[in-house]
Design a protein around this motif. Structure first.
Motif, short mmCIF file in Angstrom:
data_model
loop_
_atom_site.label_atom_id
_atom_site.label_comp_id
_atom_site.label_asym_id
_atom_site.label_seq_id
_atom_site.Cartn_x
_atom_site.Cartn_y
_atom_site.Cartn_z
N ARG A 1 32.89 46.54 42.97
CA ARG A 1 32.52 46.78 44.37
C ARG A 1 31.00 46.92 44.51
NH1 ARG A 1 36.63 48.37 47.91
NH2 ARG A 1 38.61 48.68 46.83
N GLU B 1 37.00 48.94 39.02
CA GLU B 1 36.90 48.36 40.36
C GLU B 1 35.62 48.83 41.06
OE1 GLU B 1 41.52 48.62 41.41
OE2 GLU B 1 40.22 48.44 43.16
N HIS C 1 34.62 37.33 44.59
CA HIS C 1 35.22 38.08 45.71
C HIS C 1 35.11 37.33 47.04
CE1 HIS C 1 36.77 41.45 47.87
NE2 HIS C 1 35.70 41.48 48.65
N TYR D 1 39.29 43.01 44.18
CA TYR D 1 38.44 43.77 43.27
C TYR D 1 39.18 44.07 41.97
CZ TYR D 1 35.16 44.59 47.13
OH TYR D 1 34.24 44.42 48.15
N ARG D 2 40.47 44.36 42.11
CA ARG D 2 41.26 44.73 40.92
C ARG D 2 41.32 43.56 39.92
NH1 ARG D 2 47.08 47.36 41.70
NH2 ARG D 2 45.76 48.98 42.52
N ALA E 1 37.96 43.04 38.30
CA ALA E 1 37.69 44.11 37.34
C ALA E 1 38.46 43.88 36.05
CB ALA E 1 38.08 45.46 37.97
#
Lengths: 313, 182
Positions: B164, B160, B142, B149-150, B153
């Motif tokens: 996070r 997600e 990240h 995040y998507r 994931a």
């Protein structure tokens, strides 16, 4: 002073210099937010949401924006150009200091030099080039440079330095009701700007750019300088010329320098080169085998050593 | 009271030169060590550190504390500068040019300092590497690789929210490590 210290010193200056430019978008953002929320009839809630953040610096930034709004109609704080964008060229004459440092500035500029100033008015970022402040200089190796004098550092921000005292007075007026922590940070920020303006008063910026044979800037996209040196420094870089690695040593020197002596400090033979400097700029290419440690000595016409600098790449 | 990195960055954005100095002195050893251990040429390590801090000044106003601590942002800048220099086989000077900085003469003391940093100072990259593997991967993806995040994931086959949380916890741990060191 070490290189790390020099870097810190220069970056500190830039932090203070950049700050006023950054605040305009913040001011506009706040004005728009306030207008939208006023029309929704939620002024109090909006003020809390927009102004009151959890962190003191953010509150200080908002306080400065408020001060900026409150003073924007004061003549000293009005943007200099009607469209709020800084002009590209300055009509100021070169200062006595610049004229003494660069005697070339005493002669009238050629058409090419005028055109260079006109078309590269933002050569040094937001600084404005003096309309008569560009001079072409030739080094003894045939390479050509353009010396450009810019109006005092920080003067291209679109507002007069006289605005800072006005803003300080406005901030002081708000002291009784302002958050003490945010107030202290905001005051320090304005005082730093005032100091920077005072220190830069009457001082011009200086950029020297290498030119291509056709007269255009040799730097990327022609926007920024390829070589940016100031009087009293020299630079060294390793470049590939016609497929061969070369050490390129260049610099801008005071008018009292007649020639430079360049010496390899890392080659066992300590080879030494003398190059005349008729127009205050020199550029010397050496074989890369002369190593990464070079000294540059400025010499007067009578051979007196004026200054010696040790460089590494 | 010592100001946090995030407070310092906000101060830098408002023109606080002292704030910048504090941030610079606090992180210079770790940034220098990061480069000194990854490039063989000490002058290049100096140049990369200089370019990184110039980029900090250029983009201070864009720093958003809600996206993570300032140290992670600094690591992202350093990592991009290193990747660029490896790809182009030279240290770029975009940020220094944008600021119209004058060239800095590197002294023997600077080179000794870089040498010393390579040997002893804690390194930003190593601190990230020392995080638990799931936190480390999430922070790297990240913050350093700037992936959403998507995307992360989807790669890790988790939600997600989990990504996070890992990023958040990894950054918090990183910040605690740095606080202990300073």
């Amino acid at each position: 002073m070490t290189g790390f210290d020099d870097l810190e010193r220069q970056l500190r200056g830039k932090v203070a210099e950049l700050a006023p430019r950054r605040r305009w978008p913040l001011i506009r953002t706040f004005v728009i937010a306030a207008a939208v929320l006023t029309s929704a009839g939620a002024v109090t809630a909006a003020a809390t949401g927009v102004i009151g953040g959890p962190d003191a610096n953010r509150r200080a930034s908002n306080l400065l924006n408020d001060v900026g709004r409150a003073t924007e109609d004061v003549p000293a704080c009005r943007p200099r150009s009607p469209d709020r964008r800084p002009a590209l060229l300055s009509s100021l004459p070169a200062s006595d200091l610049a004229l003494r440092a660069f005697p070339q500035l005493r002669r009238p500029p050629t058409g090419r030099e005028r055109e260079f100033a006109r078309s590269n008015g933002r050569i040094a970022g937001m600084k404005r080039v003096l309309s008569g402040g560009a001079r072409e200089l030739k080094a003894t190796d045939g390479s050509r440079f353009m010396l450009t004098i810019t109006a005092g550092r920080g003067s291209g921000i679109g507002r007069s330095p006289d605005c800072v005292p006005v803003q300080l007075a406005e901030l002081q007026r708000r002291a009784p009701t302002a958050d003490p922590q945010a107030f202290a940070i905001a005051r320090r920020s304005l005082e730093a700007q005032e100091r920077a303006h005072r220190e830069n008063l009457g001082r011009e910026g200086l950029v020297i750019s290498q030119l291509r044979p056709d007269g255009s800037l040799a730097g990327a996209a022609g926007t920024y300088t390829d070589v940016a040196v100031r009087l009293g420094t020299a630079s060294i870089e390793l470049a590939r010329v016609d497929g061969n690695p070369r050490l390129v040593v260049s610099g801008l020197v005071p008018a009292t320098v007649d020639h430079v002596i360049i010496r390899s400090r890392s080659h066992p033979d300590r080879p030494r080169f003398r190059r005349p400097v008729p127009q205050q700029v020199f550029r010397v290419m050496l074989p890369a085998r002369y190593g990464n440690r070079i000294s540059v000595q400025w010499r007067a016409a009578d051979g007196r050593a004026l200054r010696t600098m040790k460089l590494r790449w | 009271m010592q100001r946090t990195d995030e407070e310092l960055m906000a101060a830098v954005a408002t023109g606080d030169a002292d704030g910048f100095s504090t941030f610079y002195r606090r992180h210079l050893p770790a940034v220098t060590a990061y480069f000194a251990r990854r490039v063989r040429n000490r002058e290049a390590a100096f140049d990369l550190a200089a370019e990184t801090f110039a980029a900090v000044v250029v983009s201070a106003a864009r720093f958003d504390p809600e996206r993570g601590p300032a140290v992670a942002w600094l690591l992202g800048i350093a990592s991009h500068k290193l990747t660029d220099s490896i790809r182009r086989e030279r240290v770029e000077s975009d940020a220094r040019r944008r600021l119209a900085l004058q060239p800095v003469s590197i002294t023997d003391a600077d080179l000794e300092r870089v040498e010393e940093a390579a040997g002893t100072d804690p390194d930003l990259g190593e601190l990230v590497a020392a995080l638990p593997p799931d936190h480390r991967d999430a922070v790297t993806a990240h913050v350093v690789d700037e992936r959403s995040y998507r995307e992360i994931a989807s790669d890790l086959q988790c939600s997600e929210a989990v990504v996070r949380q890992r990023v958040h916890r990894g950054l918090r741990r990183l910040r605690e490590h740095l606080k202990e060191m300073t």
